[in-house]
Write an enzyme that holds these catalytic residues in place. Structure first.
Site, PDB file in Angstrom:
ATOM      1  N   SER A 222      96.011 -15.065 -36.111  1.00  0.00           N
ATOM      2  CA  SER A 222      97.367 -15.915 -36.647  1.00  0.00           C
ATOM      3  C   SER A 222      96.904 -16.563 -37.847  1.00  0.00           C
ATOM      4  O   SER A 222      95.528 -16.310 -38.388  1.00  0.00           O
ATOM      5  CB  SER A 222      97.865 -16.934 -35.550  1.00  0.00           C
ATOM      6  OG  SER A 222      97.004 -17.956 -35.567  1.00  0.00           O
ATOM      7  N   LYS A 223      97.904 -17.143 -38.452  1.00  0.00           N
ATOM      8  CA  LYS A 223      97.515 -17.644 -40.021  1.00  0.00           C
ATOM      9  C   LYS A 223      96.442 -18.877 -39.689  1.00  0.00           C
ATOM     10  O   LYS A 223      95.673 -19.212 -40.896  1.00  0.00           O
ATOM     11  CB  LYS A 223      98.816 -18.435 -40.361  1.00  0.00           C
ATOM     12  CG  LYS A 223      99.829 -17.492 -41.002  1.00  0.00           C
ATOM     13  CD  LYS A 223      99.359 -17.114 -42.395  1.00  0.00           C
ATOM     14  CE  LYS A 223     100.303 -16.279 -42.925  1.00  0.00           C
ATOM     15  NZ  LYS A 223      99.871 -15.845 -44.167  1.00  0.00           N
ATOM     16  N   ARG A 224      96.292 -19.491 -38.672  1.00  0.00           N
ATOM     17  CA  ARG A 224      95.142 -20.512 -38.333  1.00  0.00           C
ATOM     18  C   ARG A 224      93.760 -19.902 -38.560  1.00  0.00           C
ATOM     19  O   ARG A 224      92.909 -20.658 -38.919  1.00  0.00           O
ATOM     20  CB  ARG A 224      95.271 -21.200 -37.180  1.00  0.00           C
ATOM     21  CG  ARG A 224      95.042 -20.473 -35.904  1.00  0.00           C
ATOM     22  CD  ARG A 224      94.851 -21.265 -34.747  1.00  0.00           C
ATOM     23  NE  ARG A 224      94.440 -20.595 -33.342  1.00  0.00           N
ATOM     24  CZ  ARG A 224      95.559 -19.801 -32.917  1.00  0.00           C
ATOM     25  NH1 ARG A 224      96.934 -19.870 -33.058  1.00  0.00           N
ATOM     26  NH2 ARG A 224      95.092 -19.067 -31.620  1.00  0.00           N
TER      27      ARG A 224
END
Length: 472
Positions: A243-245
């Site tokens: 994910s973006k993290r």
């Protein structure tokens, strides 16, 4: 699939946002499998979700595929545009008794599921209209549901997951055609894959349960099942869903980060597939080696260090002209100024010294400042520190040696070595201020490469700029 049939694969992304790196990996696997066998690779845009599908997202998919070099055969197919064909198949199944009309309302379905949940039963909806007499049908909106088997098992022979079984009691009578006449995704996928001649469905293992349900449509229509290969998802370094993290997840972000497409293809191919211990390989090798048997069952973890390492190897081994073409596209992607003819010429001359140990095109551009900039080269902070008064004095004394040097690598190395010996200096004392004078930066190719690329006159001119002292 019958022996001798041409392999046909597809990638079918939904245009509801950026093109995810996982979608890119799936596209690559399909491309490799088809292209490596002389087959066809197709692109279908699954744009049936009209509320979320956007033209901009479709364009992002096309750009991402193009940048990755995953060319597809024919025109991209719009799933939404084929809604009439999907409805035709639903009605054909209705005629054969493999589907039925369901007049249950959303409220009735919700109430059924609420009761089932409270009683600890399966919430799969059991329509009271499954075995109803058509004479009892009301004049009301209705969906068309598949008549799923209630006994036995549904088995999917998957090339990655092996033999996977579902009890038919766990399969619901899924909707094929909604009450407003629009087809569902589950129906559309099967009809499109059949009509497009898809022989191998290679997709994420989050679709594995869909294969069981979709196989019911194939069997009802008497269509041959494709070969299924459900590949594990990509996880972040921490083992959680990417994910973006974890960093960039969209394909176009990687282009803007300066990774070469060839390196991305290599890395994505290794992300869940292996050929022995091979890490670095070319497209030609990947096309020759790729097979479904090499796909791992376990999820792959994204590793930026491995990506950078492979990309560095691909830049180092690429043809200079190909790198220059990629750099033009990279600068356009990040909205940077285009290269002038002079800058392109400088890059071409310097490329041999730039592509070694550059992991991204951004790093290469930084190292190329000495041919992309122009006099006077104002040093940045670190370079300025290397041009203290003593260091400038060293450059002033070095100048006559360079004026008289043979302008070859050996000649320059000999001239500087002789100067160092004469002044009892190490190269590590001479190179930093010379690098700062020639490039105004501390991250550059070797000082010898820079001098060879820009020539004697330009070298001496930049030293004069940096020292304020004319060597004449």
């Amino acid at each position: 699939m019958q022996d001798g049939t041409q392999v046909v694969t597809r990638i079918a992304p939904s245009p509801t946002g950026f093109m995810h790196i996982g979608t890119a990996r799936t596209a690559l696997f399909n491309w490799l499998y088809a292209r490596g066998r002389g087959g066809r690779f197709l692109l279908r845009i699954e744009d049936t979700d009209r509320e979320r599908a956007t033209p901009g997202a479709t364009e992002a998919i096309l750009r991402g595929m193009t940048w990755l070099g995953l060319g597809w055969d024919g025109e991209a197919v719009s799933q939404f545009a084929r809604a009439g064909r999907h409805a035709e198949i639903a009605h054909a199944m209705l005629e054969t008794g493999d589907a039925y009309k369901c007049f249950s309302t959303p409220d009735e379905i919700a109430a059924y599921r609420e009761t089932a949940r409270a009683e600890g039963r399966s919430t799969n909806f059991r329509s009271p209209w499954r075995d109803a007499d058509p004479a009892d049908y009301p004049d009301a909106p209705h969906a068309i549901r598949i008549r799923a088997p209630r006994e036995g098992e549904t088995v999917i022979e998957d090339r990655v997951q092996g033999s996977v079984r579902w009890k038919n009691t766990d399969l619901d009578d899924m909707i094929l055609l909604r009450s407003d006449g629009t087809p569902t995704y589950m129906l559309a996928v099967v009809v499109d894959d059949h009509d497009m001649g898809v022989t191998h469905v290679i997709r994420g293992d989050d679709h594995l349960a869909n294969a069981a349900r979709q196989s019911l449509i194939y069997r009802a229509m008497g269509w041959p099942l494709p070969v299924y290969a459900h590949i594990p998802l990509i996880l972040g370094p921490d083992g959680k869903k990417l994910s973006k993290r974890h960093g960039a997840t969209g394909v176009e972000e990687y282009q803007k980060m300066g990774y070469p497409a060839s390196g991305m293809r290599n890395y994505l191919a290794r992300l869940g597939w292996s050929h022995g211990d091979d890490e670095f390989f070319t497209d030609a090798q990947a096309l020759e080696w790729f097979d479904l048997d090499g796909i791992n069952k376990a999820p792959a973890r994204f590793d930026f260090k491995k990506l950078e390492n492979l990309c560095g190897q691909h830049i180092a081994s690429a043809e200079d002209s190909g790198i220059l073409t990629d750099l033009v596209a990279y600068l356009s992607a990040i909205d940077a100024d285009p290269l002038t003819k002079t800058q392109e010429d400088g890059l071409s001359r310097a490329m041999y010294s730039l592509k070694e140990r550059s992991k991204t095109y951004g790093e290469l551009i930084e190292k190329a400042h000495f041919v992309l900039g122009s006099r006077p080269f104002l040093p940045d902070g670190k370079a300025a520190a290397a041009l203290d008064p003593v260091s400038r004095g060293i450059l002033i004394e070095l100048t006559p040696h360079l004026q008289n040097a043979s302008w070859t690598r050996d000649g320059l190395e000999d001239a500087i070595a002789a100067f160092a010996g004469e002044k009892d200096l190490k190269l590590g004392r001479i190179a930093p201020p010379l690098r700062a004078a020639l490039a105004g930066r501390t991250v550059t190719p070797s000082v010898f490469d820079m001098m060879l690329v820009i020539g004697r006159e330009e070298t001496l001119g930049r030293i004069e700029d940096a020292t304020g002292h004319s060597g004449n």
